[in-house]
Motif scaffolding. Structure first.
Motif, mmCIF file in Angstrom:
data_model
loop_
_atom_site.group_PDB
_atom_site.id
_atom_site.type_symbol
_atom_site.label_atom_id
_atom_site.label_comp_id
_atom_site.label_asym_id
_atom_site.label_seq_id
_atom_site.Cartn_x
_atom_site.Cartn_y
_atom_site.Cartn_z
ATOM 1 N N ARG C 35 0.846 -1.203 0.000
ATOM 2 C CA ARG C 35 0.000 0.000 0.000
ATOM 3 C C ARG C 35 0.878 1.248 0.000
ATOM 4 O O ARG C 35 0.597 2.232 0.677
ATOM 5 N N ILE C 37 2.996 4.076 -2.410
ATOM 6 C CA ILE C 37 3.323 4.633 -3.715
ATOM 7 C C ILE C 37 4.834 4.745 -3.757
ATOM 8 O O ILE C 37 5.425 5.566 -3.051
ATOM 9 N N PHE C 39 7.510 6.215 -4.845
ATOM 10 C CA PHE C 39 7.883 7.397 -5.614
ATOM 11 C C PHE C 39 9.235 7.243 -6.297
ATOM 12 O O PHE C 39 9.526 7.925 -7.270
ATOM 13 N N LEU C 89 11.091 0.823 8.024
ATOM 14 C CA LEU C 89 9.889 1.542 8.435
ATOM 15 C C LEU C 89 8.625 0.688 8.341
ATOM 16 O O LEU C 89 7.522 1.210 8.337
ATOM 17 N N ALA C 92 6.307 1.547 10.963
ATOM 18 C CA ALA C 92 6.161 2.980 11.239
ATOM 19 C C ALA C 92 4.839 3.468 10.664
ATOM 20 O O ALA C 92 4.209 2.776 9.868
ATOM 21 N N ARG C 94 2.225 5.214 8.284
ATOM 22 C CA ARG C 94 2.260 5.279 6.812
ATOM 23 C C ARG C 94 2.907 6.560 6.311
ATOM 24 O O ARG C 94 3.610 6.577 5.307
ATOM 25 N N MET C 95 2.629 7.640 7.024
ATOM 26 C CA MET C 95 3.176 8.927 6.605
ATOM 27 C C MET C 95 4.702 8.875 6.512
ATOM 28 O O MET C 95 5.291 9.396 5.574
ATOM 29 N N SER C 96 5.348 8.210 7.471
ATOM 30 C CA SER C 96 6.810 8.136 7.462
ATOM 31 C C SER C 96 7.307 7.391 6.227
ATOM 32 O O SER C 96 8.304 7.783 5.616
ATOM 33 N N MET C 98 5.822 7.080 3.365
ATOM 34 C CA MET C 98 5.620 7.899 2.167
ATOM 35 C C MET C 98 6.692 8.977 2.077
ATOM 36 O O MET C 98 7.218 9.261 1.000
ATOM 37 N N ILE C 99 7.028 9.573 3.211
ATOM 38 C CA ILE C 99 8.076 10.598 3.201
ATOM 39 C C ILE C 99 9.399 9.956 2.804
ATOM 40 O O ILE C 99 10.176 10.525 2.034
ATOM 41 N N SER C 100 9.642 8.768 3.316
ATOM 42 C CA SER C 100 10.875 8.078 2.962
ATOM 43 C C SER C 100 10.929 7.831 1.451
ATOM 44 O O SER C 100 11.980 7.993 0.820
ATOM 45 N N ILE C 102 9.451 9.577 -0.892
ATOM 46 C CA ILE C 102 9.748 10.868 -1.527
ATOM 47 C C ILE C 102 11.224 11.196 -1.354
ATOM 48 O O ILE C 102 11.897 11.667 -2.279
ATOM 49 N N GLY C 103 11.743 10.929 -0.154
ATOM 50 C CA GLY C 103 13.141 11.231 0.139
ATOM 51 C C GLY C 103 14.090 10.471 -0.773
ATOM 52 O O GLY C 103 15.024 11.048 -1.332
#
Lengths: 256, 361, 297
Positions: C35, C37, C39, C89, C92, C94-96, C98-100, C102-103
């Motif tokens: 689940r 994306i 990136f 993660l 962790a 979900r937000m983390s 997704m940020i990872s 993007i990172g």
């Protein structure tokens, strides 16, 4: 008169029929219970009532109004509130915040006047806080109001979840295994607690429970579900002696 | 009694800090202190604070993953650019394609254009939010990134409105830094008030547990769209301020990677902490300026250090984002807010530890 | 418009569509299981293009050797990204994650800019792919013709793996219920690694074919195809590999048809994907071939 009525509910997931021909009629002011072996479809029935799932066929009525297909928030606004099998508190927020959030559905003025602290919004907020603290006080949780919800002992978390449901001003309370994980003495306390809140808040209570002692003691009526179908209903004594119930719980050939 | 005195002291500290802050900015503003470069960087930090705090409202407090800040800023910036450039200068700016005859007649005061830019951003956010936030809000990241790209395509192509790739120059500059800091204080205050209201609690409930929030009668869709649109409004305001700080806008400024600045800021400050975000906005904005020397070739004792060349700064920037999210997920403050209690207990712990250490020796 | 131009554009649409399809499969499989994306997927595609440049231009290896090396290197990169940025993660918020994601994406883009500069590099000419074949007045490059064929063959291979092999069964189980699959003793890390191996491998093939059509390699070349291919996966029904290919084809055709029939709107070509996303979410959020996903309560 029935406050909650499930009319011929069928719930199908892909090829799996989770509920079939389910007819339930919960009477106003009573405490009624839904029991059955694991995987019988009890929580699915709750999810259908509260709008998490839309049934494949059949309808749900609350006070004779059809609520099938409404979203969960609308159903809660109409007066049905629930608790969850695996406690779903707002874990990182305080006890008081948890209760205040359940009051949000009554908020009348918009976000701008709340942000700008207009007098009528201040009044609304003040009333909300007073009401919430009164409720916490009544349930013996007031001293914990500034604690983070997840830091509470297990039993208190269950209680808080019930308090939160009450804060929505619901008239029908759906409790999903309120005694799960409790020891016998805690279960006894819970039994009194459920009785008390039913009387004090003039509620109807419909609950899923595995602790048979609790169920048999406080339920006015019991529904027994097995493999998605209702196999028995009636008073504690009627259900206890029903051969199909015994078979479902003890199993004849296969393990239930 | 002791508690009350403590509270009284803290209030006093707050007032002192506020006065120092006001005095510092005023001194800069009246050019007693610093130079134009410092003024520019600090004003930029103030703008970044507005955008980051509003992004934290959406991402940190409501739990939605929006990456549209650059796009919303572009909307705000171009609104200010299009409507505030003096009418007599317009023809010289739109020298390739004439400005749209209707727009060419309209001049708005800065404040009106600024608010209009914010409202336009919010309107676009609602239009994106209606399809995306209804069911699968995890597609919001893709939709907002896409929006940031589309807005750039439109800015480049709609030449009679935006002057295409040439951009718009000659946006009136602000006479004082207080425009940026004033709007910053106002915006942050409004967002804090919102977060501490019943609606803010509903946002947090959605972040904590959508299913439970919905079961408590909170209309998920309505509140998500609300938070997203409010976030976009302030990003638009930030963009409008940026246009007047820089005096010029062009589509390239609003590349979607700009959003990652704000992402780094809210991760560093703490998703769900306003004070953390404010602190991180200044650290990151100033840090990015200081780190510019990484992009310059560096010669130490006659040796050319090979690492230092164009692009190194951004490598460090993105590596920092990764390190934060992998090892320091809570950032500076997590979901807490900075308070005097926190500071004093932090100091107490430190001195306690030192005492313990001393005792052991 | 002449018949020839139409046929040529049709072939173009199909071949672009199949390139989108190759990348979309990677997105849909990772989303299906985690689940998430991913990136970084578009940037892994970008790195594959650079690998090909180095292998053929800087090391002078023949194209068939380079292809193998590039596919292997890309797979290693994909798995490395999974192990370093996503695996730690797993539990962790979900937000983390997704940020990872993007990172990592941003890190790869910046690394490429830093190491290879932002100046576009020419993609090496693979004569066997770029030579033209003519049918009467219509001429296509070999790449245009073989891309759809390769895509369909690879789709078949992926389906074979997911439907007929043991690891494939584990993948399907994990995509239905990650936690239960883990409890049932499925080695979830192996499943996820396999997913990244397949996705990155397909991205590498996509990059090689892409380069033969658009021979310019840049650090940010993966961003737009990445976003678009995720949308193709949503259009087809996220989690469904056939859907991803279908979505890719539809998106490719839609873009080429816009350029062919409404040339004045060519500048807005990149916007189509996002309009499709909005329409899909309004009309059929589960996508063309997707099944309804219900959250557990």
């Amino acid at each position: 008169m029935g406050i909650l009525k499930l009319d011929n509910i069928k719930m199908q997931f892909g090829g799996v029929v989770a509920l079939n021909n389910l007819n339930i009629d919960v009477e106003k002011g009573k405490i009624e219970a839904l029991i059955g072996p694991n995987g019988a479809g009890k929580t699915t029935a709750f999810n259908v009532i509260t709008g998490v799932y839309t049934p494949t066929s059949g309808d749900v009525y609350y006070n004779d109004k059809k609520i099938t297909g409404l979203t969960p928030d609308k159903i809660t606004k109409m007066g049905i509130a629930r608790t969850f099998q695996n406690i779903r508190l707002f874990k990182n927020l305080t006890v008081l915040d948890n209760i205040l959030i359940a009051n949000h559905l009554h908020v009348k003025s918009n976000f701008l006047s709340h942000t700008l602290r207009m007098p009528w919004s201040r009044q609304e907020e003040k009333n909300m806080r007073e009401k919430s603290e009164m409720l916490l006080d009544r349930l013996g949780l007031l001293s914990l109001k500034n604690e983070i919800a997840s830091s509470l002992p297990y039993g208190e978390q269950r209680k808080l979840e019930i308090a939160r449901a009450l804060a929505t001003d619901a008239k029908l309370l759906l409790l999903d295994e309120p005694a799960a994980g409790m020891n016998p003495s805690e279960t006894m306390q819970l039994s009194n607690f459920i009785h008390d809140i039913r009387d004090e808040f003039q509620l109807t209570i419909f609950m899923i429970e595995h602790h048979m002692d609790l169920v048999m003691e406080i339920s006015d009526k019991i529904y027994v579900l097995d493999f998605g179908e209702l196999i028995a209903q009636g008073t504690a004594d009627e259900v206890k002696n029903d051969p199909r119930v015994i078979e479902a719980y003890l199993g004849v050939e296969e393990d239930a | 009694m002791i508690d009350q005195r403590k509270k009284h002291n803290f209030k006093l500290y707050n007032i002192i800090i506020f006065i120092v802050f006001v005095a510092f900015i005023t001194a800069l503003d009246l050019k007693f202190l610093g130079d134009d470069y410092v003024r520019r960087v600090l004003s930029l930090a103030a703008i970044y604070t507005i955008v980051s705090v509003s992004m934290n409202l959406v991402n940190g407090f409501t739990g939605l993953f929006s990456l549209g800040q650059a796009g919303f800023m572009a909307v705000g910036a171009y609104t200010v650019a299009i409507f505030t450039v003096p009418l007599e200068k317009r023809a010289a700016i739109f020298y390739v394609v004439d400005q749209n005859p209707v727009l060419a007649q309209i001049h708005l005061p800065f404040v009106v254009a600024l608010i209009l830019g914010g409202l336009l951003s919010a309107l676009i956010a609602i239009l994106i939010g209606i399809p995306v936030l209804r069911l699968r809000s995890d597609y919001l990241a893709i939709a907002t990134l896409g929006f940031s790209e589309i807005i750039r395509i439109i800015l480049t192509n709609a030449k009679s409105i935006t002057n295409g790739a040439l951009g718009i120059k000659g946006i009136p500059e602000m006479p004082t830094m207080w425009v940026f800091f004033g709007v910053m204080i106002l915006s942050v205050t409004l967002i804090v008030l919102l977060i501490n209201s019943s609606y803010g609690r509903a946002f947090k409930a959605i972040r904590e547990d959508e299913i439970a929030a919905e079961a408590m009668g909170i209309n998920l869709f309505k509140h998500k769209v609300m938070s997203f649109a409010i976030g976009a409004f302030f990003a638009g305001i930030g963009g409008g301020l940026l246009a007047s700080l820089l005096g010029t806008v062009d589509p390239k400024q609003f590349y979607f990677t700009m959003t990652y600045n704000f992402l780094l800021i809210i991760v560093l400050g703490g998703m769900g902490s306003i004070s953390g975000t404010v602190i991180a906005s200044f650290i990151v904005t100033i840090g990015l300026e200081v780190l510019r020397f990484f992009d310059e070739p560096l010669t130490l004792l006659g040796f050319n250090i090979p690492l230092f060349r164009a692009g190194f700064r951004m490598v460090i920037f993105s590596a920092l984002l990764m390190i934060l999210v992998l090892f320091f997920r809570n950032g500076l403050l997590g979901q807490k807010e900075l308070s005097w209690d926190m500071i004093t207990s932090w100091f107490n712990k430190k001195t306690l530890r030192r005492k313990e250490k001393g005792g052991a020796l | 418009m002449t018949f020839e131009i139409f046929m040529q554009q049709l072939a173009n649409g199909i071949s672009i569509g199949s390139l989108y399809a190759l990348i979309a499969i990677g997105y849909t499989m990772v989303y299906g299981i985690l689940r998430l994306i991913n990136f970084a997927h578009g940037d892994i595609f970008m790195m594959a293009s650079y690998f090909m440049v180095f292998s053929m231009v800087n090391f002078g290896l023949p194209w068939y050797v380079s292809m193998v090396i590039v596919i292997i290197a890309t797979i290693l990169l994909g798995v490395l990204v999974e192990k370093t940025a996503y695996k730690p993660l797993r539990n962790a918020p979900r937000m983390s994650i997704m940020i990872s994601a993007i990172g990592v994406s941003f890190l790869l883009e910046n690394l490429a800019t830093y190491l290879f500069t932002g100046v576009p590099k020419g993609f090496p000419d693979i004569a066997i792919l770029t030579q033209a074949i003519s049918f009467g007045n219509i001429s296509f490059s070999v790449a245009t013709l073989v891309t759809p064929i390769i895509t369909l063959i690879l789709l078949y291979v992926v389906q074979f793996i997911t439907n007929k092999t043991k690891i494939g069964m584990a993948m399907r189980a994990s995509s239905i219920d990650f936690e239960t699959a883990r409890l049932m003793g499925i080695n979830i890390n192996r499943v996820i690694s396999t997913t990244f191996v397949i996705g990155s491998g397909l991205a590498a093939v996509g990059a090689i074919l892409w380069g033969s059509k658009y021979p310019s390699v840049m650090p940010l070349m993966g961003v737009m195809p990445g976003l678009k291919c995720f949308i193709a996966a949503v259009l087809g029904g996220i989690g469904n590999t056939t859907g991803a290919v279908l979505g890719g084809f539809i998106l490719g055709m839609a873009e080429i048809m816009l350029v062919t029939f409404l040339p004045s709107l060519t500048g807005y070509r990149d916007a189509i994907a996002f309009i499709i996303l909005i329409v899909v979410l309004l009309v059929k959020p589960t996508g063309l071939l997707g099944e309804k996903v219900t959250d557990k309560v």
